[in-house]
Design a protein around this motif. Structure first.
Motif, PDB file in Angstrom:
ATOM      1  N   UNK A 189     -13.382  18.362  20.739  1.00 28.11           N
ATOM      2  CA  UNK A 189     -14.165  19.541  20.389  1.00 28.11           C
ATOM      3  C   UNK A 189     -15.566  19.201  19.938  1.00 28.11           C
ATOM      4  N   UNK A 190     -16.158  18.176  20.556  1.00 26.02           N
ATOM      5  CA  UNK A 190     -17.513  17.761  20.181  1.00 26.02           C
ATOM      6  C   UNK A 190     -18.385  17.646  21.430  1.00 26.02           C
ATOM      7  N   UNK A 191     -19.686  17.472  21.247  1.00 27.54           N
ATOM      8  CA  UNK A 191     -20.561  17.223  22.382  1.00 27.54           C
ATOM      9  C   UNK A 191     -20.618  15.730  22.648  1.00 27.54           C
ATOM     10  N   UNK A 192     -20.960  15.395  23.878  1.00 30.53           N
ATOM     11  CA  UNK A 192     -21.046  13.991  24.268  1.00 30.53           C
ATOM     12  C   UNK A 192     -22.046  13.255  23.380  1.00 30.53           C
ATOM     13  N   UNK A 193     -23.146  13.879  23.088  1.00 37.28           N
ATOM     14  CA  UNK A 193     -24.177  13.252  22.255  1.00 37.28           C
ATOM     15  C   UNK A 193     -23.618  12.869  20.888  1.00 37.28           C
ATOM     16  N   UNK A 194     -22.877  13.785  20.299  1.00 41.32           N
ATOM     17  CA  UNK A 194     -22.344  13.511  18.972  1.00 41.32           C
ATOM     18  C   UNK A 194     -21.236  12.462  19.016  1.00 41.32           C
ATOM     19  N   UNK A 195     -20.464  12.479  20.087  1.00 37.17           N
ATOM     20  CA  UNK A 195     -19.443  11.448  20.268  1.00 37.17           C
ATOM     21  C   UNK A 195     -20.114  10.079  20.256  1.00 37.17           C
ATOM     22  N   UNK A 196     -21.201   9.985  20.997  1.00 35.95           N
ATOM     23  CA  UNK A 196     -21.929   8.724  21.067  1.00 35.95           C
ATOM     24  C   UNK A 196     -22.324   8.232  19.671  1.00 35.95           C
ATOM     25  N   UNK A 197     -22.884   9.111  18.874  1.00 38.08           N
ATOM     26  CA  UNK A 197     -23.326   8.709  17.538  1.00 38.08           C
ATOM     27  C   UNK A 197     -22.153   8.290  16.659  1.00 38.08           C
ATOM     28  N   UNK A 198     -21.049   8.993  16.774  1.00 44.31           N
ATOM     29  CA  UNK A 198     -19.893   8.670  15.927  1.00 44.31           C
ATOM     30  C   UNK A 198     -19.258   7.338  16.331  1.00 44.31           C
ATOM     31  N   UNK A 199     -19.180   7.095  17.630  1.00 50.16           N
ATOM     32  CA  UNK A 199     -18.604   5.833  18.112  1.00 50.16           C
ATOM     33  C   UNK A 199     -19.483   4.675  17.652  1.00 50.16           C
ATOM     34  N   UNK A 200     -20.782   4.888  17.752  1.00 48.37           N
ATOM     35  CA  UNK A 200     -21.702   3.877  17.269  1.00 48.37           C
ATOM     36  C   UNK A 200     -21.434   3.613  15.778  1.00 48.37           C
ATOM     37  N   UNK A 201     -21.227   4.682  15.028  1.00 47.96           N
ATOM     38  CA  UNK A 201     -20.944   4.536  13.603  1.00 47.96           C
ATOM     39  C   UNK A 201     -19.685   3.709  13.365  1.00 47.96           C
ATOM     40  N   UNK A 202     -18.641   4.000  14.098  1.00 43.21           N
ATOM     41  CA  UNK A 202     -17.383   3.249  13.948  1.00 43.21           C
ATOM     42  C   UNK A 202     -17.592   1.782  14.286  1.00 43.21           C
TER      43      UNK A 202
END
Lengths: 244, 244
Positions: A189-202
DNA sequence: CGCACCTTTGAATGAGATCAAAGATGGTGG
DNA sequence: CCACCATCTTTGATCTCATTCAAAGGTGCG
């Protein structure tokens, strides 16, 4: 074509010791094999279908389309999973099923389930229990999407995938995940852009490592913790009918 | 105590013509009655439980608690629903079940399901189909929560409730909904404050009317439309085993 | 090697959350 | 029967997490 192995029998064999007759009945469901190309559609939302499948090889996804163009991915299917069970409840598929990688599936039709139910009460009970476990995972996913922030949702999805892969491959902790960030977004339930930022964070926090589409788990405990993940792979068997 | 009516038999009777033996087997599941006070807890997440229930009267909710204090409501249960089926997959309840109103439920234990599976293939198949239909509704709910804006989520929840109430009561279009706005929020992944604003919006636009906790549907078609709602109450029966 | 698709990053915007406080409602006990 | 108190609803102001928009790198496949 047909192999005398059965993915489903192997899976159910984790829970109970199957009789030869039971093993044969399950094997019959996997007597036919079908190759599916990456990107190909196995079932389409709204279209008639009385076919079910057992996944032998590859990854697939089940999703629904929303009126507004959005898409929600419900589940990632892996080898040993049963697909399209909803054909037992509806004449028209409620979900679209698409192959994420080249895959091999074993199709069978719902009348074969009728036969199974008539002659194998214990397998029927296991099938019911498996379905209930799947429903519970879906509920967990709903809680994740409905009530946790972006990072925890991604973490949950990774936990779900890793936990299931571990059954077949207890050692592997680096996995090629054939999902685009857009698809991860559609699952969480997220946008691709935000997924990218979160994965980077992890990754920055040393919880996972990414090389292209290969994800390695560095801190499983921290990931489970952030995700609030519960493993639903063990099922209760004490109430099952006697084998027969 | 026991009545010779069975809510579940009535419900399954919508799909197939039940034999006397089948009706009796279902009736046996409802031989015991238990009263539940509003607010009382029937099942608690994480606690052992091998009890299942059939709802005879009243509304209940199933929910899970998140690590961060959040709560996700999975389903509202109404008369005729089966509750706690996950006891067939897990020894510990994955969800908490609480009564939203004073309620009457019929408890039975999972060994009674074993008996049913052994002697009534067609009822077993129906139970499986019903479970799959429920799973599909959960998937629809996930799509709603994951991929639609606040207003559409509220609309979806209302559609779900109204559609199910219509079965027992095709005429009624004004219903006392015993949910606080906080609970509606926990079901839709929103805050109580935002639920309030969205409900007001639906009322201002003439789609619903609110008097205290009574909701009247003024424009069902518009509500369904906004919600992207699909009714999952009809199930396929052509593949079922013969009665016996 | 070129094109389609995917990933990554930045900046601006917005839907829904949070914080706060004033009404409404209803159940309970005196 | 009424008064009180807890709980729920409503509304306003502000804040923030995630979306949207935009554009520059990567990657792999035909």
């Amino acid at each position: 074509m047909s192999s005398n192995e059965s993915n489903l029998a192997d899976r159910l064999g984790h829970y109970v010791v199957l009789t030869d007759a039971e093993r044969a009945a399950l094997g019959a469901l996997e007597s036919e094999e079908r190759q599916v190309r990456r990107g190909a559609t196995l079932l389409e939302e709204g279209k008639a279908s009385r076919e079910l499948f057992i996944v032998r090889k590859g990854w697939l996804q089940s999703s629904v389309l929303l009126g507004n163009g959005g898409r929600q991915i419900m589940r990632i299917s892996l080898p040993g999973d049963v697909l399209g069970l909803s054909a037992l409840a509806f004449d028209e598929a409620p979900e679209t099923v698409k192959a994420l990688t080249d895959a091999t599936v074993c199709p069978f039709d719902r009348e074969q389930v009728t036969g199974l139910i008539n002659s194998h009460p214990r397998l029927t009970a296991l099938l019911l229990a498996l379905t209930l476990a799947e429903r519970t995972v879906l509920a967990d996913r709903l809680a994740s999407v409905g009530r946790t922030p972006a990072r925890a949702r991604i973490a949950w999805l990774l936990c779900d995938i890793f936990a299931r892969l571990r059954i077949a491959n207890p050692d592997h902790d680096a996995v090629h995940v054939p999902l685009t960030q857009e698809e991860i977004g559609d699952a969480t339930g997220l946008t691709a852009v935000h997924v990218n930022r979160m994965m980077r964070g992890l990754a920055d926090d040393g919880i996972i490592e990414r090389r292209g589409s290969v994800v390695r788990l560095l801190a499983e405990d921290r990931l489970f913790d952030e995700a609030n993940f519960t493993n639903r792979l063990d099922i209760a068997t004490s109430w099952l009918p006697r084998a027969g």
